[in-house]
Design an enzyme around this catalytic site. Structure first.
Site: not given
Length: 274
Positions: A96-97
């Site tokens: 979830k960058r």
């Protein structure tokens, strides 16, 4: 891995199951703690027991990063083991960058070069320039967060914006200008299956990564009914229900049994909708 290769593996295994490796060191069987790398050993045995039923694995990076350098070592060893022994399996970094372009370039390098994942989850909130660095890698995928399975999804994802469209709809529509169905997927939670039909109206051909089946209450039947397309188009994740099916010495056997049960349900759904 190409879209067609992924679909061919789904057909071969009659499965669209992703096993989430949320390998919490506090929950793995206690007898594994005698190993030099207990998390890796846990993952290896889970993989050995379930790989015939799965087309993908998804390590959740939080469960590795919290263990510092040792956690990264466990993660790298897990990915290397999959690449060596099961090269047809799709490996997703649930990271979830999402950051400015220069930072995203280094995130992309970390996941696609250093550790050699096939895909990484990315938050689209900061817009195109934070996402496109991930798309410069041939044969790699990004998986954009669109409509998540958690309760907090209602805080922002259903907010109306331009032309009275909800935020998740805007994410789906605008992001198609950045990538294609051959390098971009979307996270759509199983607990939001009632919105799958609308999702498919906007992105009929993209793959969806679907968490939330099982412990979180999502229905596999509903997901398939509203989300499956003519090349399946679904990667349905199950984590805790499989990997923590048992905490005793037969944990891998229990994981296999749980994965097999889900696989059997998937076979029926594939025959029905493909």
């Amino acid at each position: 891995m190409t879209q067609q290769e992924l679909f061919e593996n789904i057909k071969k295994k009659e499965s669209f199951l992703c096993v989430g490796l949320d390998s919490d060191i506090t929950k793995i069987p206690k007898f594994l703690m005698q190993n030099d790398d207990p998390v890796y050993e846990f993952n290896r045995q889970i993989i050995d027991a379930t790989h015939t039923h799965a087309i993908a694995y998804k390590p959740n990076l939080a469960f590795y990063e919290c263990n510092g350098t040792k956690g990264w070592e466990s993660l790298e060893r897990t990915v290397a083991y999959l690449k060596k022994n099961h090269p047809d399996i799709f490996i997703i970094a649930d990271a979830k960058r999402g950051d400015i372009g220069n930072t995203s370039k280094l995130y992309a390098k970390a996941f696609f070069e250093t550790i050699n994942f096939d895909a990484v989850t990315v938050a689209p909130y900061m817009g195109e320039d934070s996402v496109t660095p991930f798309l410069s890698y041939a044969g790699k995928w990004i998986i954009l967060l669109a409509l998540t399975s958690n309760k907090g999804a209602f805080d922002f994802q259903f907010t109306q914006g331009f032309e009275k469209k909800q935020l998740f709809e805007q994410v789906l529509e605008i992001s198609q200008q950045w990538g294609t169905e051959s390098n971009m997927m979307y996270v759509v939670g199983a607990t939001k299956s009632e919105y799958m039909q609308r999702v498919r109206e906007i992105i009929p051909n993209h793959f969806l990564l679907v968490p939330g089946v099982g412990t979180q209450g999502g229905s596999l039947t509903e997901v398939a009914k509203y989300g499956m397309n003519n090349h399946c188009g679904l990667i349905v994740n199950s984590s805790r229900d499989i990997i923590f099916a048992s905490s005793d010495e037969n944990f891998a056997i229990a994981a296999c049994a749980k994965a097999s049960a889900i696989n059997q349900e998937m076979k029926i759904l594939l025959m029905k909708y493909l």
